[in-house]
Design an enzyme around this catalytic site. Structure first.
Site: not given
Ligand code: GCO
Length: 478
Positions: A203, A390
């Protein structure tokens, strides 16, 4: 993307949670009615099912066995930066409890474990001397995965860099290209024989936007010029990392992970439709399009023309890399309206202002957005394969008599999997789903308040308890 929109934030009231429960049931009813109950078989025998975690958020052992201070160790000690003043010095203590956690992955019938590497644990000075204890730790994690017949998927960078590099400008210093390349060389040579599934950066938008423009993440800067530099140098490092893995790991499956959000205008006034397009360019296009050789979305965000001042000969070509898969990370829908925010001139209308189902981070729970995002990304001809790397949500979890009845989270997963399956059945080449997250962990500037885990962690005793959502996956994946 950090689950709060990175433009404005607002709290969710207690009544909001009541609303959440009723609305989620409504959503679930809608989706499950529209899609008959699916089974694991509907996704196909090759579909990858896994869980994800990150080094800074779970390891703890912040100064153990030769690890140096990370930018997040430093940032979290600055008064007021972490919501309740908590720290990740210990967090879930994954560093000492990784075997137990990997056994929990096995118990829930997942086949993939995605985790990241702590750069300051492996190269404490950022460049140069390697810390064998750091490399040795990840050998143990990888070996434990393999012994449990779980595929280790390694995310090279998940936001924790050595503080010694952050003090030299971090992502806003073009030297990061050399620093990061050295880190990728070290870890890919070290684990090439054991790890075939690699991701380069998690990200880019989150740590550049939140860290160099909004100030809510390490290093806490609020500078448009620094943000632009962090964007361009991240794009170059992301592609260069892919090339290094390709060179060092025969047969590697190489990907990287992008923020996404399904974006719609608050109404159909032209000014808001245009604002939604600008926010879409910032959130969904800014990093994927240069990676595909399409350059920055200057057409929609003219301010990006300033990026050309940062280019050196060859940058245009070196921004692109032919990844084997793209990681799509989806959590919520964004409703956009025009605003005076410089550059993007768009703002998000928070979920709590719209009376819609929302998570503890006040973002709208909107499963159909995953379907729409997958359809959107599948239109890029340069994308060979999509993995949802994710997806998950944070709701108030209560441990009662050794159980956590997180029905809202189960509904979230079922509805998002239904949305993924709908896209897949329509021909989108999506072939994996990784849950965020294995255990509750340190949610960046929100600390431990928001829980994303399939496994509940009591942060006083560090006792793990599989939540009902984890038990749901155990049965679903059997
Ligand atoms: C993100 C990160 C994670 C976060 C998850 C929840 O995508 O922000 O990869 O570290 O913890 O998304 O916000």
């Amino acid at each position: 993307m950090n689950r709060r929109d990175w433009i404005i934030k607002s709290g969710l009231t207690g009544t909001g949670l009541l609303f959440l429960n009723n609305s989620i049931k409504a959503i679930h009813l809608t989706f499950s009615q529209s899609k008959s109950e699916f089974t694991k078989a509907d996704f196909g025998p090759e579909f990858k099912w896994g869980v994800a975690a990150a080094s800074y958020q779970t390891e703890g052992a912040w100064n153990v066995d030769g690890k140096s201070e990370s930018n997040w160790d430093h940032f979290s000690r600055i008064h007021g930066k972490i919501e309740r003043g908590e720290s990740a010095d210990t967090t879930t203590d994954f560093y000492h409890r990784f075997a137990e956690d990997i056994e929990l992955i096995k118990k829930m019938n997942f086949k993939v474990f995605r985790f990241s590497l702590s750069w300051p644990r492996i190269i404490p000075n950022g460049t140069g001397e390697v810390n064998r204890n750091g490399l040795g730790f990840y050998h143990k994690v990888i070996d434990k995965c393999i012994s449990e017949n779980i595929e280790p998927w390694v995310m090279i960078y998940h936001w924790d860099m050595p503080q010694v590099l952050e003090t030299q400008g971090g992502w806003a210093n073009r030297q990061i290209i050399g620093w990061f390349s050295e880190f990728v060389e070290v870890v890919t040579r070290e684990y090439a024989n054991k790890v075939k599934n690699w991701m380069v950066i998690n990200e880019q938008l989150s740590y550049t936007g939140m860290g160099y423009m909004q100030g809510h993440f390490a290093p806490g800067r609020k500078n448009l010029n620094a943000f632009m530099k962090s964007v361009h140098y991240s794009v170059l490092c992301n592609a260069e990392g892919g090339r290094i893995i390709r060179k060092n790991v025969p047969g590697a499956n190489i990907g990287t992970a992008f923020v996404t959000s399904w974006i719609e205008p608050v109404d159909y006034q032209k000014k808001n439709i245009e604002a939604a397009k600008r926010l879409d360019a910032l959130i969904n296009r800014l990093f994927i399009e240069p990676t595909l050789g399409l350059g920055y979305p200057e057409d929609t965000l003219p301010i990006l023309k300033k990026m050309r001042n940062l280019f050196e000969p060859g940058d245009e070509e070196r921004m692109a890399f032919d990844f084997d898969f793209i990681g799509v990370q989806y959590y919520f829908r964004t409703i956009a309206k025009r605003s005076m925010i410089p550059g993007v001139r768009a703002n998000q209308v928070p979920a709590s202002k719209r009376g819609v189902p929302a998570s503890e981070l006040d973002v709208e729970i909107y499963p159909d957005g995953l379907y729409s995002i997958l359809k959107k990304f599948s239109k890029y001809s340069g994308i060979k394969n999509i993995i949802v790397t994710e997806n998950g949500t944070c709701v108030v979890d209560k441990l009662e008599n050794g159980e956590v009845h997180d029905q809202v989270r189960i509904a979230y997963f079922k509805d998002h999997l239904a949305a993924l399956l709908k896209a897949k059945d329509e021909g989108v080449n999506v072939n994996g789903y990784l849950v965020w997250s294995l255990t509750d962990n340190f949610e960046w500037d929100k600390g431990f308040r928001t829980r994303f885990g399939l496994v509940y962690v009591d942060f006083n005793t560090l006792k793990r308890t599989i939540k009902d959502s984890g038990l749901w996956f155990k049965a679903f994946l059997k």
